[in-house]
Design an enzyme around this catalytic site. Sequence first.
Site, PDB file in Angstrom:
ATOM      1  N   GLU A  86       1.244  36.650  14.698  1.00  0.00           N
ATOM      2  CA  GLU A  86       2.277  37.660  14.500  1.00  0.00           C
ATOM      3  C   GLU A  86       1.639  39.025  14.263  1.00  0.00           C
ATOM      4  O   GLU A  86       0.697  39.156  13.485  1.00  0.00           O
ATOM      5  CB  GLU A  86       3.142  37.273  13.289  1.00  0.00           C
ATOM      6  CG  GLU A  86       4.208  38.304  12.944  1.00  0.00           C
ATOM      7  CD  GLU A  86       5.059  37.901  11.747  1.00  0.00           C
ATOM      8  OE1 GLU A  86       6.065  38.577  11.500  1.00  0.00           O
ATOM      9  OE2 GLU A  86       4.715  36.901  11.073  1.00  0.00           O
ATOM     10  N   LYS A  96      11.580  40.885  17.027  1.00  0.00           N
ATOM     11  CA  LYS A  96      12.096  40.097  15.911  1.00  0.00           C
ATOM     12  C   LYS A  96      13.491  40.584  15.526  1.00  0.00           C
ATOM     13  O   LYS A  96      13.700  41.766  15.251  1.00  0.00           O
ATOM     14  CB  LYS A  96      11.140  40.216  14.718  1.00  0.00           C
ATOM     15  CG  LYS A  96      11.467  39.261  13.569  1.00  0.00           C
ATOM     16  CD  LYS A  96      10.412  39.361  12.474  1.00  0.00           C
ATOM     17  CE  LYS A  96      10.684  38.376  11.345  1.00  0.00           C
ATOM     18  NZ  LYS A  96       9.667  38.464  10.269  1.00  0.00           N
ATOM     19  N   CYS A 149       8.079  34.163  12.885  1.00  0.00           N
ATOM     20  CA  CYS A 149       8.141  33.921  11.446  1.00  0.00           C
ATOM     21  C   CYS A 149       9.515  33.392  11.020  1.00  0.00           C
ATOM     22  O   CYS A 149       9.948  32.358  11.501  1.00  0.00           O
ATOM     23  CB  CYS A 149       7.749  35.192  10.694  1.00  0.00           C
ATOM     24  SG  CYS A 149       7.104  34.891   9.023  1.00  0.00           S
TER      25      CYS A 149
END
Length: 312
Positions: A42, A132, A166
């Site tokens: 990430e 994200k 995540c």
Amino acid sequence: MKKVAIIQEAPYVLDKENTIKKAVEIISSVSEQGAELIVFPEAFIPGYPAWIWRLRPGGDWGVSEELHVRLLKNSIDLSSGDLEPMLEAAKENGVTVVCGINERDNANSQSTIYNSAITIDTQGQIVNHHRKLMPTNPERMVWGFGDGHGLNVIDTPVGKIGSLICWENYMPLARYALYSQGIEIYIAPTYDSGEEWIGTMQHIAREGKCWVLSCGVALERKDLPKDFPNIDELYPADEEWINPGGSVIVSPKGEIVAGPLSKEKGYIILDIDVELAASSKRALDVAGHYSRPDVFKLQVDRSRQSPVHFKN
């Protein structure tokens, strides 16, 4: 069997040029070992902004400003040639690459940063770009909110791949958006780690009957630049590890087959039987025979965020 590689290495924090050079070297190295799919952590370029979990919103305003400026200047503008060396490396080595980046918006103000994951195909083309959807807690002080245009499963020589970043992996509808496209290799770049996170990865593997590749951020104090502001206050000298990594590979049966790789740098390289993602669905197929489409409907808005227009 397909050979996949998870890269658990630290970037050159806040230095995109050297981080990209490092990524190119890693791509060449693991390709020589037979890897066909290479996954980076990430926000790998130019590093996950780990300081946001320690800075005080008001009291550390000056440090926050200084670090944000450096992060913005070293974030990736996808309309530029920033990533050309990585694109060329993927093409030259004939591999598929998934990499987390800090992405600088190029459509609106050119000043918002997104936590993004890009997929590069064997021809050196970016074939998916996912932002994200919901930055977690203090991440909202750094990253903007993404949209659904990257919620895609891409058919590659290794198999059908897709990724969530995540804590997006805790979003049932986001997961289902990937399941519904027949995902075989589910990629989860993350800053999270530990038993609870691994349990989540096992659950996703069992739920989606897919391979799960969780790529963790391994970051030590020594990885921070020498001129990192207030380093002794934020990261005391006796604190070696900032984040342990914890990369892991889970089979469609929910079994851990590699990792976790904790508090060490390196690679996980493994041959996986991608066809298990289909055969494992005999008893449970949450997007197929177990889905009850007469009761539930999924609607995903995959349009890109539009520029904001103001009227006088």
